[in-house]
Design a protein around this motif. Structure first.
Motif, PDB file in Angstrom:
ATOM      1  N   ALA B  71       0.848  -1.196   0.000  1.00 46.90           N
ATOM      2  CA  ALA B  71       0.000   0.000   0.000  1.00 46.90           C
ATOM      3  C   ALA B  71       0.881   1.243   0.000  1.00 46.90           C
ATOM      4  N   GLU B  72       0.584   2.161  -0.891  1.00 48.29           N
ATOM      5  CA  GLU B  72       1.338   3.418  -0.994  1.00 48.29           C
ATOM      6  C   GLU B  72       0.720   4.494  -0.117  1.00 48.29           C
ATOM      7  N   ARG B  73      -0.437   4.215   0.467  1.00 47.48           N
ATOM      8  CA  ARG B  73      -1.131   5.166   1.342  1.00 47.48           C
ATOM      9  C   ARG B  73      -2.185   4.388   2.123  1.00 47.48           C
ATOM     10  N   ASP B  74      -2.841   5.048   3.067  1.00 43.39           N
ATOM     11  CA  ASP B  74      -3.930   4.408   3.806  1.00 43.39           C
ATOM     12  C   ASP B  74      -5.121   4.267   2.867  1.00 43.39           C
ATOM     13  N   LEU B  75      -5.705   3.084   2.838  1.00 41.13           N
ATOM     14  CA  LEU B  75      -6.792   2.806   1.905  1.00 41.13           C
ATOM     15  C   LEU B  75      -7.875   1.960   2.571  1.00 41.13           C
ATOM     16  N   GLY B  81     -15.385 -12.457  -4.172  1.00 39.12           N
ATOM     17  CA  GLY B  81     -15.145 -13.512  -5.148  1.00 39.12           C
ATOM     18  C   GLY B  81     -14.375 -14.638  -4.482  1.00 39.12           C
ATOM     19  N   ALA B  82     -13.369 -15.158  -5.166  1.00 44.71           N
ATOM     20  CA  ALA B  82     -12.629 -16.314  -4.656  1.00 44.71           C
ATOM     21  C   ALA B  82     -11.861 -15.988  -3.377  1.00 44.71           C
ATOM     22  N   ASP B  83     -11.683 -17.009  -2.551  1.00 42.49           N
ATOM     23  CA  ASP B  83     -10.750 -16.935  -1.429  1.00 42.49           C
ATOM     24  C   ASP B  83      -9.412 -17.449  -1.935  1.00 42.49           C
ATOM     25  N   LEU B  84      -8.489 -16.522  -2.127  1.00 46.31           N
ATOM     26  CA  LEU B  84      -7.150 -16.899  -2.602  1.00 46.31           C
ATOM     27  C   LEU B  84      -6.140 -16.774  -1.469  1.00 46.31           C
ATOM     28  N   GLY B  85      -6.613 -16.958  -0.252  1.00 44.84           N
ATOM     29  CA  GLY B  85      -5.718 -16.930   0.904  1.00 44.84           C
ATOM     30  C   GLY B  85      -5.069 -15.574   1.116  1.00 44.84           C
ATOM     31  N   ALA B  86      -5.882 -14.502   1.030  1.00 40.12           N
ATOM     32  CA  ALA B  86      -5.324 -13.146   1.162  1.00 40.12           C
ATOM     33  C   ALA B  86      -4.852 -12.875   2.591  1.00 40.12           C
ATOM     34  N   THR B  87      -3.731 -12.168   2.688  1.00 42.79           N
ATOM     35  CA  THR B  87      -3.224 -11.745   3.992  1.00 42.79           C
ATOM     36  C   THR B  87      -2.840 -10.268   3.952  1.00 42.79           C
ATOM     37  N   ARG B  88      -2.884  -9.654   5.141  1.00 42.05           N
ATOM     38  CA  ARG B  88      -2.409  -8.281   5.307  1.00 42.05           C
ATOM     39  C   ARG B  88      -1.293  -8.339   6.330  1.00 42.05           C
ATOM     40  N   ASP B  89      -0.091  -8.030   5.894  1.00 37.30           N
ATOM     41  CA  ASP B  89       1.102  -8.189   6.743  1.00 37.30           C
ATOM     42  C   ASP B  89       1.135  -9.565   7.403  1.00 37.30           C
ATOM     43  N   GLY B  90       0.777 -10.579   6.633  1.00 38.58           N
ATOM     44  CA  GLY B  90       0.890 -11.954   7.117  1.00 38.58           C
ATOM     45  C   GLY B  90      -0.317 -12.479   7.871  1.00 38.58           C
ATOM     46  N   GLU B  91      -1.236 -11.586   8.249  1.00 41.87           N
ATOM     47  CA  GLU B  91      -2.438 -12.024   8.975  1.00 41.87           C
ATOM     48  C   GLU B  91      -3.558 -12.244   7.965  1.00 41.87           C
ATOM     49  N   ALA B  92      -4.366 -13.274   8.194  1.00 41.39           N
ATOM     50  CA  ALA B  92      -5.470 -13.555   7.272  1.00 41.39           C
ATOM     51  C   ALA B  92      -6.366 -12.328   7.131  1.00 41.39           C
ATOM     52  N   LEU B  93      -6.708 -12.020   5.890  1.00 48.65           N
ATOM     53  CA  LEU B  93      -7.561 -10.869   5.614  1.00 48.65           C
ATOM     54  C   LEU B  93      -8.982 -11.370   5.361  1.00 48.65           C
ATOM     55  N   GLN B  97     -15.860  -8.174   3.012  1.00 49.92           N
ATOM     56  CA  GLN B  97     -16.153  -7.032   3.877  1.00 49.92           C
ATOM     57  C   GLN B  97     -15.105  -5.942   3.650  1.00 49.92           C
ATOM     58  N   SER B  98     -15.461  -4.711   4.007  1.00 51.51           N
ATOM     59  CA  SER B  98     -14.496  -3.625   3.858  1.00 51.51           C
ATOM     60  C   SER B  98     -13.475  -3.692   4.988  1.00 51.51           C
ATOM     61  N   VAL B  99     -12.227  -3.433   4.639  1.00 53.48           N
ATOM     62  CA  VAL B  99     -11.153  -3.437   5.637  1.00 53.48           C
ATOM     63  C   VAL B  99     -10.205  -2.271   5.334  1.00 53.48           C
ATOM     64  N   ALA B 100      -9.448  -1.891   6.333  1.00 57.76           N
ATOM     65  CA  ALA B 100      -8.503  -0.791   6.137  1.00 57.76           C
ATOM     66  C   ALA B 100      -7.095  -1.356   5.982  1.00 57.76           C
ATOM     67  N   ILE B 101      -6.301  -0.674   5.177  1.00 62.21           N
ATOM     68  CA  ILE B 101      -4.885  -1.037   5.082  1.00 62.21           C
ATOM     69  C   ILE B 101      -4.102   0.262   5.224  1.00 62.21           C
ATOM     70  N   GLN B 105       1.795  -1.353   4.418  1.00 62.00           N
ATOM     71  CA  GLN B 105       1.379  -2.732   4.687  1.00 62.00           C
ATOM     72  C   GLN B 105       1.341  -3.534   3.384  1.00 62.00           C
ATOM     73  N   VAL B 106       1.518  -4.855   3.526  1.00 62.42           N
ATOM     74  CA  VAL B 106       1.575  -5.727   2.351  1.00 62.42           C
ATOM     75  C   VAL B 106       0.307  -6.567   2.259  1.00 62.42           C
TER      76      VAL B 106
END
Lengths: 244, 316
Positions: B71-75, B81-93, B97-101, B105-106
């Motif tokens: 992320a280049e800024r707060d978003l 759709g599909a669950d492709l095992g998304a993570t935010r800084d290594g934690e399951a995302l 639902q809407s979430v903040a990054i 953060q990666v």
């Protein structure tokens, strides 16, 4: 609609939730064009904002609309009304005449020899035969700006390759059956290659994008290698990663 | 898009296929230009909706996974759709639902867990220069996407977003009924087409009673299904326009369902066309998965589609 009538035509056919297929004719014929052009124009007027896309081809027009803006049954009735009042577009046969300067050479047209052998002609005669005719654009499809043109002299009629090429270079001029075309972009393809043109067939910066439009008439004009190169053509022979 | 665009994400690692998609490229099909747009309209629409974007906003379609974005800024973002095992800084995302990054953060996608294509939307939408009226990325045609040239995302690429997308707000989430389990055998609604009478009785029985397997020859152009050989008395047609979801049957008798990046015209006889939602559902199937075809009336298909679209009508 009056004029060229085939039993059971025109006919409206279901083509998904958001489209009707209007089948006007049973055979490929230049004389279909004025009807298809008129039908496209009248559909634009009849559907207005609800129209999404019109896809004309040799004998049909696929009418794609937004089913949230226009109920499919209502769309069908509008098409029936359009067909009842359809008269051919007299101007359609006067499509632009476009010239595609073409370098015919076995290095970029590896099937020139195959055509010559089948026709019992010399390569020069094949080139003469292909370039003397004025072709009509019957349909666009396959790729952006790819125009299906005909009809090819029956002596040059030649089936598609048994195994399509993975990579046909940009501008390749080709024949298959009684049709001819030029590849607007690098793509896979199974047609017989006989030359190459430097004409920009599809250009996102150009008004209307595609050089060739439905109904246009096209002549392939033989040019030599130097002219082709001066026009920006790529002379890399087939099989050597041409067309990059 | 009149809104100013600002850096949103930098691609740290590219996956097999990640393409920006708005609703699609319309009004140019007569030139041979395909429709493009999200292969799964349902997942794409929900991702946008969950971050407050209106219908048609550009989201990122991620196929298979494998991509990492910084992320280049707060978003504010949402993955649907599909669950492709998304993570935010290594934690399951959490998906759907809407979430903040926060800046730095990666966001990483690993591999298919449930479904094939995930949609990443950000508040304000991704921003790119439209080509022929659309941002829809079509690799084969070299049109659209982040660079306008139809390229899938590569390491180092920058994704821009509409300014003002970082606003927080309440968490929105999709109701459980809207989150499909793509691992289940899908029943794909099909509107019978004009050539259906050309198929033999046995083939029609097979078409709607057999279990079909999704072949590995499947992409955004079309998905081949394998099963009993269908026979049609019509071998080929004069090429004509093909709609989304058309189920064409070449002489080998194995149907191909045509999706968003299909050729604009073609000449094989067709059983009919999947509804837009059925085509979307198929786009979430992995090779080897089983599907069934079920004939549906136009009235029923239209009612289902209206209900689906009503969720996203005019709500921001």
């Amino acid at each position: 609609m009056t004029g060229r009538v085939t039993a059971g035509l025109p006919r409206l056919e279901a083509a998904g939730l958001d489209a009707w297929m209007v089948r006007l004719f049973a055979t490929i014929d230049e004389a279909n064009l004025p009807w298809l052009t008129a039908l496209s124009r009248d559909c634009e007027a009849a559907f207005g904002e609800a129209l999404v896309d019109l896809v004309p081809s040799y004998t049909t027009l696929l009418v794609v609309f937004d089913p949230l803006k226009l109920d499919p049954e209502l769309a069908r009735r509008r098409l029936e009304a359009v067909l009842a009042g359809l008269t051919p577009d007299a101007d359609a046969m006067d499509g632009e005449i476009r010239e595609l300067p073409t370098w015919y050479d076995t290095s970029v047209g590896p099937e020139l020899g195959r055509l010559a052998e089948r026709a019992g002609m010399s390569v020069a005669e094949v080139i003469g035969c292909h370039s003397e005719a004025l072709y009509r654009v019957f349909a666009l499809g396959f790729a952006p700006g790819f125009a299906f043109m005909g009809l090819l002299d029956e002596r040059l009629e030649c089936p598609r390759l048994d195994t399509p090429r993975q990579r046909v270079p940009l501008g390749s001029v080709a024949v298959a059956g009684r049709q001819t075309a030029a590849y607007p972009a690098v793509s896979p393809g199974g047609w017989n290659l006989i030359g190459r043109t430097a004409a920009r067939l599809f250009d996102r910066e150009r008004e209307g994008f595609s050089l060739l439009r439905l109904g246009d008439r096209v002549r392939f004009v033989p040019v030599d290698r130097a002219t082709f190169e001066a026009q920006g053509g790529d002379t890399t022979p087939m099989g050597e990663e041409a067309g990059r | 898009m009149s809104q100013r665009a600002v850096p949103g994400f930098r691609v740290r690692r590219s996956g097999p296929l990640a393409l920006l998609q708005d609703a699609g490229r319309f009004g140019v099909r007569h030139l041979g230009v395909t429709q493009g747009g999200p292969a799964d309209l349902h997942g794409w629409a929900w991702a946008n909706h969950l971050v407050g974007n209106s219908w048609g906003a550009t989201a990122l379609e991620i196929t298979f996974g494998g991509i990492e974005l910084v992320a280049e800024r707060d978003l504010t973002l949402a993955v649907a759709g599909a669950d492709l095992g998304a993570t935010r800084d290594g934690e399951a995302l959490p998906g759907w639902q809407s979430v903040a990054i926060r800046e730095g953060q990666v966001l990483a996608f690993t591999q298919p867990i449930n479904g094939l294509r995930a949609y990443l939307a950000v508040a304000g939408g991704f921003s790119a220069e439209p080509v022929l009226g659309s941002v829809a990325c079509v690799v084969r045609e070299g049109l659209g996407g982040h660079d306008g040239l139809g390229h899938t995302l590569a390491e180092g690429d920058l994704l821009r977003v509409g300014e003002g997308g970082g606003r927080g707000g309440d968490v929105r989430s999709a109701p459980p009924t809207e989150r499909p389990d793509y691992r289940q055998t899908a029943r794909l609604a099909l509107l019978p087409g004009a050539q259906i009478g050309g198929f033999t009785g046995r083939s029609l029985f097979d078409a709607f009673n057999a279990v079909w397997r999704v072949d590995d020859r499947a992409d955004r152009m079309g998905v081949r299904l394998t099963g009993p050989r269908l026979r049609c008395r019509i071998e080929s047609l004069i090429s004509e326009g093909i709609g989304l979801g058309a189920v064409q049957v070449p002489p080998d008798g194995q149907p191909i369902v045509l999706l968003n990046d299909r050729q604009t015209i073609g000449g094989y006889p067709r059983l009919g066309a999947l509804t837009p939602l059925a085509a979307s559902r198929l786009a979430q199937c992995l090779p080897g998965q089983e599907v069934c075809l079920a004939a549906v009336s136009r009235e029923r298909a239209l009612a289902d589609y209206r209900r689906f679209r009503a969720v996203f009508a005019g709500v921001v």
